[in-house]
Design a protein around this motif. Structure first.
Motif, PDB file in Angstrom:
ATOM      1  N   UNK A  71      45.279 -13.667 -14.654  1.00 48.72           N
ATOM      2  CA  UNK A  71      44.030 -13.775 -15.409  1.00 48.72           C
ATOM      3  C   UNK A  71      43.658 -15.240 -15.617  1.00 48.72           C
ATOM      4  N   UNK A  72      44.644 -16.030 -16.011  1.00 52.31           N
ATOM      5  CA  UNK A  72      44.385 -17.461 -16.217  1.00 52.31           C
ATOM      6  C   UNK A  72      43.979 -18.134 -14.912  1.00 52.31           C
ATOM      7  N   UNK A  73      44.637 -17.785 -13.821  1.00 54.21           N
ATOM      8  CA  UNK A  73      44.303 -18.385 -12.529  1.00 54.21           C
ATOM      9  C   UNK A  73      42.887 -18.039 -12.106  1.00 54.21           C
TER      10      UNK A  73
ATOM     11  N   UNK B 236      36.105  -7.051 -15.586  1.00 54.59           N
ATOM     12  CA  UNK B 236      37.556  -7.054 -15.392  1.00 54.59           C
ATOM     13  C   UNK B 236      38.286  -7.940 -16.395  1.00 54.59           C
ATOM     14  N   UNK B 237      37.597  -8.954 -16.917  1.00 56.73           N
ATOM     15  CA  UNK B 237      38.220  -9.811 -17.919  1.00 56.73           C
ATOM     16  C   UNK B 237      38.456  -9.040 -19.215  1.00 56.73           C
TER      17      UNK B 237
ATOM     18  N   UNK C 297      41.964  -6.088 -22.946  1.00 61.02           N
ATOM     19  CA  UNK C 297      42.287  -4.849 -23.665  1.00 61.02           C
ATOM     20  C   UNK C 297      43.672  -4.325 -23.297  1.00 61.02           C
ATOM     21  N   UNK C 298      44.002  -4.376 -22.015  1.00 57.87           N
ATOM     22  CA  UNK C 298      45.343  -3.963 -21.611  1.00 57.87           C
ATOM     23  C   UNK C 298      46.402  -4.902 -22.169  1.00 57.87           C
TER      24      UNK C 298
ATOM     25  N   UNK D 134      45.379  -8.854 -11.515  1.00 59.33           N
ATOM     26  CA  UNK D 134      45.748  -8.981 -12.916  1.00 59.33           C
ATOM     27  C   UNK D 134      45.704  -7.628 -13.626  1.00 59.33           C
ATOM     28  N   UNK D 135      44.629  -6.904 -13.448  1.00 53.67           N
ATOM     29  CA  UNK D 135      44.503  -5.588 -14.083  1.00 53.67           C
ATOM     30  C   UNK D 135      45.584  -4.641 -13.553  1.00 53.67           C
TER      31      UNK D 135
END
Length: 111
Positions: free
Chosen positions: A69-71, A13-14, A19-20, A92-93
């Motif tokens: 994402x950072x969290x 997922x990262x 990429x997104x 996030x995604x």
């Protein structure tokens, strides 16, 4: 009843999030959006102004996605629990997908 637990690498997922994010950044800041939706014609300047407004709305979702994402990676409560990490990265995604969708649909309407 036994619970089925799927194991996957947190990198998946990262990488999807990055990429997104790259697609969004290139669409907004490298003028891919302008090329896709406002190329040519006498209304190019009006289209680019409308696309800039759409990009601003999309940036709200992009900022939320970047924060999620950072969290997921920075806060110990997320890193230590795989279920929490998965939920935060999933959010996030999802936010990146919404940001891209707003940019795409707004670009179609800006034509």
């Amino acid at each position: 009843m036994a619970r089925i637990q799927l194991r996957y690498s947190p990198i998946i997922p990262t990488v999807a999030s990055f990429l997104l994010a790259a697609l969004w950044v290139l669409s907004v800041f490298a003028d891919w959006g302008l090329e896709a939706f406002c190329a040519g014609g006498e209304t190019a300047s009006a289209c680019s102004r409308r696309l800039a407004a759409v990009s601003t709305v999309s940036a709200l979702f992009a900022a939320l996605a970047a924060c999620a994402t950072a969290a997921a990676w920075l806060f110990p409560w997320s890193r230590s629990d795989p279920r929490t990490f998965g939920r935060v990265m999933g959010a996030s995604v999802a936010c990146w997908v919404v940001a891209e969708g707003v940019l795409f649909l707004g670009g179609l309407m800006a034509r």
